[in-house]
Design an enzyme around this catalytic site. Structure first.
Site, PDB file in Angstrom:
ATOM      1  N   ASP A 137     104.560  10.678  16.544  1.00 36.78           N
ATOM      2  CA  ASP A 137     103.382  10.642  15.675  1.00 36.78           C
ATOM      3  C   ASP A 137     103.289  11.838  14.728  1.00 36.78           C
ATOM      4  O   ASP A 137     102.582  11.781  13.729  1.00 36.78           O
ATOM      5  CB  ASP A 137     102.100  10.580  16.516  1.00 36.78           C
ATOM      6  CG  ASP A 137     101.986   9.286  17.289  1.00 36.78           C
ATOM      7  OD1 ASP A 137     102.253   8.231  16.692  1.00 36.78           O
ATOM      8  OD2 ASP A 137     101.650   9.331  18.482  1.00 36.78           O
ATOM      9  N   HIS A 262     107.286  -0.744  19.625  1.00 36.42           N
ATOM     10  CA  HIS A 262     108.128   0.271  20.258  1.00 36.42           C
ATOM     11  C   HIS A 262     109.527   0.347  19.675  1.00 36.42           C
ATOM     12  O   HIS A 262     110.340   1.163  20.129  1.00 36.42           O
ATOM     13  CB  HIS A 262     108.188   0.021  21.773  1.00 36.42           C
ATOM     14  CG  HIS A 262     106.950   0.493  22.479  1.00 36.42           C
ATOM     15  ND1 HIS A 262     105.757  -0.173  22.390  1.00 36.42           N
ATOM     16  CD2 HIS A 262     106.716   1.600  23.232  1.00 36.42           C
ATOM     17  CE1 HIS A 262     104.835   0.482  23.091  1.00 36.42           C
ATOM     18  NE2 HIS A 262     105.394   1.560  23.602  1.00 36.42           N
ATOM     19  N   ASN A 482     125.112  20.710  -0.461  1.00 36.92           N
ATOM     20  CA  ASN A 482     124.065  21.692  -0.185  1.00 36.92           C
ATOM     21  C   ASN A 482     124.549  23.116  -0.491  1.00 36.92           C
ATOM     22  O   ASN A 482     124.418  24.026   0.323  1.00 36.92           O
ATOM     23  CB  ASN A 482     123.591  21.600   1.270  1.00 36.92           C
ATOM     24  CG  ASN A 482     122.269  22.319   1.495  1.00 36.92           C
ATOM     25  OD1 ASN A 482     121.425  22.363   0.606  1.00 36.92           O
ATOM     26  ND2 ASN A 482     122.090  22.882   2.665  1.00 36.92           N
TER      27      ASN A 482
END
Length: 733
Positions: A137, A262, A482
């Protein structure tokens, strides 16, 4: 979670500690017995790529009682455990802190009942606790990302992308704004509902009006993200089924609902989560080693790109304040308490022409950045121009106005839809200046890699000769390598890391059921070892060879011998990564032949050159989100700088700080003049002179069972949680 467990076990063994698994969470701590098992180095092998939690997790009613905590304390004392590393949400971490606060009284109870003696009380007098937040979450205050969130976003985006051509609705469970909001950004959703920000009272009419307008513009697909627990301003639930019925009843559109459930919790962990978990696990062990009797229980967090330690209960209390604000319908306060998330900001209106172009090699996430720049620019009143094929296309006049609808659906597409080339602008300066004059370009946003950086340097130097280049210019790093100075991260690097990690997983799995085998993998990156080093950390590599850390035949031989000894145990697979330009003599073929020869009788070898697959594919959720945010922030800088440099009817910007690079540096997004970055650049090898990720290299070696020195000078120090300010001017999520 398994990556964190692996890191804690191996770092713990590295520092000489005895490490235990406690199976099934607090239930296992209360029950004791076989639930508490000593961990070995080999017991966490092949754990990194496994989803869920290998050691189990369970809710425990008994631990909420004093009797249950007394039993848990006895089990810990019997094993001599005085340091606890807890991976979980705010409930688990709150329980751990209570356990720590009661520890002295729990020991006293055990002593008075005769279950332990005075010596045991003295020996186990202090219990140290450190927490790591494991939750999809991402609703824990104090950390930008929790373990598991990025993997959940991968599951959501995979599903939304897969049903994108047929479905009209997607319902996404999750208690927090983060999953819903970021997945909406990452898939280009039309609308998003989440509890912290209920829609206005007339939202049904506004939603139907927007959907009708989209159909009138020939847009066949609409995606609406609905977070679990979404409500309106009267606290009435808003469900995916309610929205479906609303659209069908009022508009008659064919509508489908997909509830992910789920699915979001399952699957293989993403590269980001593996790296995050490994970094946090090592930091957690260091925090336990440095803890004293007066040190409060802490939680290891990530702020920007930096690990931090925060007092556990300060973070828990702030997290609970969010729920309290929600319960009291103080929705603006709840959003503020969540952290650096601001909405409802009035964008300044302008009227300038802004060009956006891609330069260098393609990188996944470039299109998301272009889409964000175009739409934020239009929202701020600019006229946006797309330049095809980089500076070469600029010189040829391949420039056209790009409107809001032109970038629809760009977020999830890989490569560069604008087209991109490595051509530098210096030899085309006169023609580019002419095109700037023809189209009255007032500012430029360049999205790309090292060529984009070099191009901005050339344009800023050419200002003395061509006044047309005296306009605000900003670069957003986008390259799988990068390797751009001024930024810790680049758009596209996360997607490349996931490609490397997934390929390594599959390659290792391809040898399941066979004899012991070592794989030699070559990665891209030019002279920059970021992909090899961080990919090795995410994939659980045994050795990684990079240009930044020179190696010789003696080190190669030592690595072979080290791996040979490991493979004589229960270890079945070995993984060696090599950056493509790490050494001109010790090539991938050479290393493959060396390992094959020296490993005879113990293991055999296979090699694989990953090549351009690292540049392709749909962008990861991180790259979509990062590209969206950084491009939006760059456009806001352009708007501000245009207003500051607009005088006497024209834009004139010729100072160093009007040609900038926007990058992530440790905790913050920072604008740096490209002229300032010259001293920080190795132009011969096209890499920064200092690279933050090299500090992860000892960590990778420790987790691969090497005895090496570990520099703790850059480790986190305990600091207090800082509540978000009551007002912010940066409308950036």
């Amino acid at each position: 979670m398994n990556g964190a467990v692996r890191a804690v076990v191996r770092m713990g063994i590295y520092v000489g500690a005895k490490v235990y698994f406690i199976h099934e969470g607090y239930q296992g701590m209360v029950d004791g017995g076989q639930n508490i098992e000593e961990a070995t180095w080999e017991s966490v092998s092949s754990m990194l790529q496994v989803g869920g939690t290998v050691i189990g997790s369970a809710r425990c009613k008994e631990f909420r009682t004093l009797e249950g905590r007394v039993r848990a304390a006895l089990n810990l004392v019997q094993h001599g455990i005085t340091n606890l590393c807890v991976i979980g949400g705010d409930g688990s971490l709150t329980g751990a802190n209570l356990f720590r606060e009661e520890w002295s009284s729990l020991l006293e109870t055990l002593r008075t009942t005769g279950q332990i003696d005075d010596e045991a009380v003295q020996r186990n007098s202090v219990l140290h606790i450190v927490g790591m937040v494991g939750s999809i979450d991402n609703d824990f205050c104090g950390t930008d990302m929790t373990i598991g969130t990025d993997s959940a976003l991968h599951r959501i985006i995979e599903v939304v992308d897969a049903i994108g051509t047929t479905a009209q609705r997607s319902g996404v469970p999750g208690r927090c704004v983060y999953l819903a909001l970021v997945s909406a950004l990452a898939c280009g959703a039309d609308w998003v509902f989440f509890p912290e920000m209920p829609p206005e009272d007339d939202w049904e009419e506004e939603l139907c009006y927007k959907l009708s307008g989209n159909r009138a513009d020939k847009k066949r697909l609409n995606i609406i993200i609905v977070a679990e627990g979404a409500i309106d301003r009267s606290n009435k639930p808003i469900s995916a089924d309610y929205i479906k019925d609303l659209v069908v009843r009022r508009l008659g559109f064919d509508t489908r609902v997909t509830i992910l459930g789920h699915v979001q919790r399952g699957g293989t962990p993403s590269a980001f989560d593996r790296i995050l978990a490994s970094r946090m696990g090592v930091e957690a062990v260091l925090a336990l080693l440095e803890a004293s009797a007066t040190t409060p229980a802490c939680v290891v967090s990530l702020v920007g790109n930096q690990s931090v330690r925060l007092p556990l209960m300060e973070c828990v209390q702030m997290t609970q304040e969010v729920q309290k604000a929600m319960d009291e319908k103080k929705f603006d306060e709840a959003v503020r308490l969540r952290g650096r998330c601001v909405t409802g900001v009035v964008l300044p209106q302008s009227g300038f022409n802004v060009a956006v172009l891609n330069v260098g090699a393609p990188a996944a996430g470039m299109n998301a950045a272009v889409r964000s720049a175009v739409r934020v620019g239009i929202a701020e009143g600019h006229k946006m121009f797309a330049v095809n094929d980089g500076f070469e296309g600029f010189a040829k006049g391949q420039i056209k106005e790009i409107k809001w609808g032109d970038v629809g659906g760009w977020t999830g597409q890989g490569g560069s839809l604008l087209g991109t080339k490595r051509t530098l602008p210096a030899k085309h300066a006169e023609k580019i200046a002419e095109q700037i004059r023809i189209h009255n370009i007032n500012a430029m946003l360049v999205i790309g890699g090292f060529e984009a950086y070099l191009g901005l340097l050339e344009l800023s130097r050419a200002r003395e000769q061509f006044s047309e280049f005296c306009v605000p210019m900003v670069m957003v790093p986008a390259t799988v390598s990068n390797n751009i100075p001024g930024s810790d991260l680049s758009i596209g690097a996360d997607t490349a890391l996931n490609a490397i990690t997934e390929t390594c997983d599959r390659i290792k799995q391809s040898a399941s059921g066979t004899k012991r085998r070592v794989f030699i993998i070559e990665t891209m990156g030019g002279y920059c070892g970021y992909l090899a080093n961080v990919g090795g950390l995410a994939a659980g590599a045994d050795a990684v060879y990079i240009y930044e850390e020179p190696f010789d035949i003696r080190e190669l031989q030592a690595n072979v011998e080290h791996l040979t000894e490991k493979m004589k145990t229960s270890i079945q697979r070995g993984l060696v990564l090599r950056n493509e330009n790490s050494n001109e003599n010790f090539t991938t073929d050479f290393i493959y032949q060396l390992y094959s020869e020296e490993g005879k009788g113990v293991f055999d070898c296979r090699k694989n050159v990953l090549g351009h697959m690292q540049q392709g594919g749909a962008p990861s959720p991180f790259d979509r989100n990062f590209g969206t945010k950084v491009a939006a922030k760059a456009m806001q800088w352009i708007t501000t700088t245009l207003k500051e440099t607009y005088k006497e009817g024209r834009v004139f910007a010729n100072t160093d700080d009007s040609a900038c690079l926007l990058g992530m540096r440790r905790r913050a997004m920072v604008f740096r003049p490209v002229a300032e970055l010259r001293e920080e650049t190795d132009f011969v090898h096209r890499i920064p002179k200092e690279q933050w990720w090299l500090k992860l290299r000892p960590l990778m070696k420790i987790l691969a069972k090497y005895r090496t020195s570990f520099d703790v000078s850059d480790s986190a120090q305990l600091e207090h949680y800082r509540s978000p300010p009551t007002s912010q001017t940066n409308p950036l999520i």
